[in-house]
Design an enzyme around this catalytic site. Structure first.
Site, PDB file in Angstrom:
ATOM      1  N   GLY A  12       0.780  -1.236   0.000  1.00  0.00           N
ATOM      2  CA  GLY A  12       0.000   0.000   0.000  1.00  0.00           C
ATOM      3  C   GLY A  12       0.808   1.281   0.000  1.00  0.00           C
ATOM      4  O   GLY A  12       0.350   2.309   0.511  1.00  0.00           O
ATOM      5  N   ASN A  14       1.467   2.995  -2.627  1.00  0.00           N
ATOM      6  CA  ASN A  14       0.727   3.899  -3.530  1.00  0.00           C
ATOM      7  C   ASN A  14      -0.486   4.483  -2.798  1.00  0.00           C
ATOM      8  O   ASN A  14      -0.784   5.671  -2.909  1.00  0.00           O
ATOM      9  CB  ASN A  14       0.277   3.148  -4.785  1.00  0.00           C
ATOM     10  CG  ASN A  14       1.385   3.057  -5.818  1.00  0.00           C
ATOM     11  OD1 ASN A  14       1.694   4.020  -6.483  1.00  0.00           O
ATOM     12  ND2 ASN A  14       2.005   1.899  -5.917  1.00  0.00           N
ATOM     13  N   LYS A  60     -12.250 -16.091  -1.400  1.00  0.00           N
ATOM     14  CA  LYS A  60     -12.393 -17.555  -1.376  1.00  0.00           C
ATOM     15  C   LYS A  60     -13.869 -17.953  -1.457  1.00  0.00           C
ATOM     16  O   LYS A  60     -14.720 -17.351  -0.804  1.00  0.00           O
ATOM     17  CB  LYS A  60     -11.787 -18.124  -0.082  1.00  0.00           C
ATOM     18  CG  LYS A  60     -10.714 -19.200  -0.353  1.00  0.00           C
ATOM     19  CD  LYS A  60     -10.348 -20.058   0.818  1.00  0.00           C
ATOM     20  CE  LYS A  60      -9.901 -19.361   2.084  1.00  0.00           C
ATOM     21  NZ  LYS A  60      -8.908 -18.298   1.899  1.00  0.00           N
ATOM     22  N   LEU A  89      -4.198  -7.095  -7.156  1.00  0.00           N
ATOM     23  CA  LEU A  89      -3.689  -8.147  -8.048  1.00  0.00           C
ATOM     24  C   LEU A  89      -4.760  -9.105  -8.540  1.00  0.00           C
ATOM     25  O   LEU A  89      -4.491 -10.265  -8.771  1.00  0.00           O
ATOM     26  CB  LEU A  89      -2.563  -8.911  -7.335  1.00  0.00           C
ATOM     27  CG  LEU A  89      -1.323  -8.052  -7.061  1.00  0.00           C
ATOM     28  CD1 LEU A  89      -0.252  -8.872  -6.368  1.00  0.00           C
ATOM     29  CD2 LEU A  89      -0.784  -7.440  -8.349  1.00  0.00           C
ATOM     30  N   ASN A 106      -5.677   2.557 -12.787  1.00  0.00           N
ATOM     31  CA  ASN A 106      -4.685   1.570 -12.338  1.00  0.00           C
ATOM     32  C   ASN A 106      -3.287   2.143 -12.521  1.00  0.00           C
ATOM     33  O   ASN A 106      -3.028   2.914 -13.441  1.00  0.00           O
ATOM     34  CB  ASN A 106      -4.818   0.270 -13.153  1.00  0.00           C
ATOM     35  CG  ASN A 106      -3.850  -0.814 -12.677  1.00  0.00           C
ATOM     36  OD1 ASN A 106      -3.747  -1.075 -11.488  1.00  0.00           O
ATOM     37  ND2 ASN A 106      -3.124  -1.409 -13.599  1.00  0.00           N
ATOM     38  N   HIS A 108       0.662   0.988 -13.155  1.00  0.00           N
ATOM     39  CA  HIS A 108       1.452  -0.174 -13.581  1.00  0.00           C
ATOM     40  C   HIS A 108       2.920   0.231 -13.638  1.00  0.00           C
ATOM     41  O   HIS A 108       3.237   1.307 -14.147  1.00  0.00           O
ATOM     42  CB  HIS A 108       0.970  -0.674 -14.955  1.00  0.00           C
ATOM     43  CG  HIS A 108       1.709  -1.891 -15.418  1.00  0.00           C
ATOM     44  ND1 HIS A 108       1.470  -3.147 -14.915  1.00  0.00           N
ATOM     45  CD2 HIS A 108       2.739  -2.021 -16.292  1.00  0.00           C
ATOM     46  CE1 HIS A 108       2.305  -4.012 -15.478  1.00  0.00           C
ATOM     47  NE2 HIS A 108       3.071  -3.349 -16.315  1.00  0.00           N
ATOM     48  N   ASP A 149      -4.217  -4.295 -18.410  1.00  0.00           N
ATOM     49  CA  ASP A 149      -3.318  -3.144 -18.656  1.00  0.00           C
ATOM     50  C   ASP A 149      -3.494  -2.563 -20.065  1.00  0.00           C
ATOM     51  O   ASP A 149      -2.545  -2.076 -20.667  1.00  0.00           O
ATOM     52  CB  ASP A 149      -1.846  -3.569 -18.459  1.00  0.00           C
ATOM     53  CG  ASP A 149      -1.602  -4.118 -17.065  1.00  0.00           C
ATOM     54  OD1 ASP A 149      -0.788  -5.058 -16.946  1.00  0.00           O
ATOM     55  OD2 ASP A 149      -2.249  -3.637 -16.109  1.00  0.00           O
ATOM     56  N   GLU A 178       5.791   6.022  -9.579  1.00  0.00           N
ATOM     57  CA  GLU A 178       4.388   5.579  -9.473  1.00  0.00           C
ATOM     58  C   GLU A 178       3.612   6.486  -8.533  1.00  0.00           C
ATOM     59  O   GLU A 178       2.511   6.981  -8.860  1.00  0.00           O
ATOM     60  CB  GLU A 178       4.315   4.151  -8.929  1.00  0.00           C
ATOM     61  CG  GLU A 178       4.798   3.081  -9.871  1.00  0.00           C
ATOM     62  CD  GLU A 178       4.747   1.724  -9.196  1.00  0.00           C
ATOM     63  OE1 GLU A 178       3.757   1.448  -8.521  1.00  0.00           O
ATOM     64  OE2 GLU A 178       5.705   0.958  -9.370  1.00  0.00           O
TER      65      GLU A 178
HETATM   66  C1  GRF Z   1       3.427  -1.470  -7.386  1.00  0.00           C
HETATM   67  O1  GRF Z   1       4.592  -1.888  -8.021  1.00  0.00           O
HETATM   68  C2  GRF Z   1       2.382  -1.216  -8.409  1.00  0.00           C
HETATM   69  O2  GRF Z   1       2.859  -0.685  -9.612  1.00  0.00           O
HETATM   70  C3  GRF Z   1       1.878  -2.590  -8.681  1.00  0.00           C
HETATM   71  O3  GRF Z   1       1.889  -3.245  -7.442  1.00  0.00           O
HETATM   72  C4  GRF Z   1       2.786  -2.594  -6.584  1.00  0.00           C
HETATM   73  C5  GRF Z   1       1.985  -2.041  -5.442  1.00  0.00           C
HETATM   74  O4  GRF Z   1       2.808  -1.524  -4.529  1.00  0.00           O
HETATM   75  N1  GRF Z   1       0.578  -2.512  -9.264  1.00  0.00           N
HETATM   76  P1  GRF Z   1       2.141  -0.889  -3.205  1.00  0.00           P
HETATM   77  O5  GRF Z   1       1.260  -1.964  -2.595  1.00  0.00           O
HETATM   78  O6  GRF Z   1       1.354   0.304  -3.627  1.00  0.00           O
HETATM   79  O7  GRF Z   1       3.328  -0.541  -2.372  1.00  0.00           O
END
Ligand code: GRF
Length: 206
Positions: A12, A14, A60, A89, A106, A108, A149, A178
């Protein structure tokens, strides 16, 4: 103010960048809910520390479609208008995409359309970048459509690949970019400065 929902699966960082930007008043929006498909995602702790409702919803026992419907229900219940995938993911179901057409962003860790799509996530991306020997990589923020993507690109920023870079050093360099472009894309979206014309995203910088 735009109501934002953030979906996570991991650390997390981001998400933290978005939380910090909102705290600094840089984003005309607020995070109504953080949802993780992984119970152990540290991003849930980050949300709780920021007094944001942070919930684990276990995938699940559900098909991808059923799980997508549950996520949409939780988001709509809180009037979420912008969905941010911050290291989420799982592939979103078609119904989810339809429910939030052009309202899902999103991040990437490569310059799409390179090193993206099925199987390209996290460190696998940087491994492929190093193995290929490209001189530049970077990060991309894009709208999410039915593909992996493949949605219209909002912002990109380049990161130079140095001879002595490893997966770890590259991951660090890209992650900083990012955070920067994800916050910028959300800021622009919340200020209504993003329009989409087919595959092209037009940004009004005034
Ligand atoms: C990052 O590399 C992002 O680009 C990818 O997953 C990772 C997430 O990192 N989608 P975080 O959980 O935000 O640290």
């Amino acid at each position: 103010m735009v109501n934002i929902g953030v979906l996570i699966s991991g650390s997390g960082t981001n998400l933290q960048a978005i939380i910090d930007a909102i705290d600094k008043g840089l984003i005309k929006g607020n995070i109504k809910v953080i949802i993780s498909n992984r119970k152990d995602a540290y991003g849930l702790e980050r949300g709780k520390k920021a007094n944001i409702e942070s919930i684990f919803i276990d995938p699940k026992g559900y098909s991808n479609e059923e799980y997508g419907r549950i996520l949409v229900q939780e988001l709509k219940k809180r009037d979420v208008e912008l969905v941010v995938l911050a290291g989420f993911l799982k592939i979103l179901s078609k119904d989810f995409i339809a429910a939030y057409r052009n309202q899902i962003i999103n991040i990437h860790p490569s310059l799409i359309p390179s090193f993206c799509g099925k199987g390209y996530y996290g460190e696998k991306v940087h491994r492929a970048v190093l193995d290929y020997g490209v001189k530049y990589t970077g990060a991309t923020v894009h709208f999410v459509d039915e593909g992996a993507d493949t949605g219209p690109i909002i912002l990109q920023e380049v990161v130079k690949v140095d001879n002595n870079d490893t997966v770890e050093t590259l991951r660090e360099k890209v992650l900083r970019v990012e955070h920067k472009i994800l916050v910028e894309a959300i800021r622009l979206y919340c200020e209504g400065k993003i329009t989409i014309e087919g595959r092209k995203v037009i940004i009004n910088r005034e």
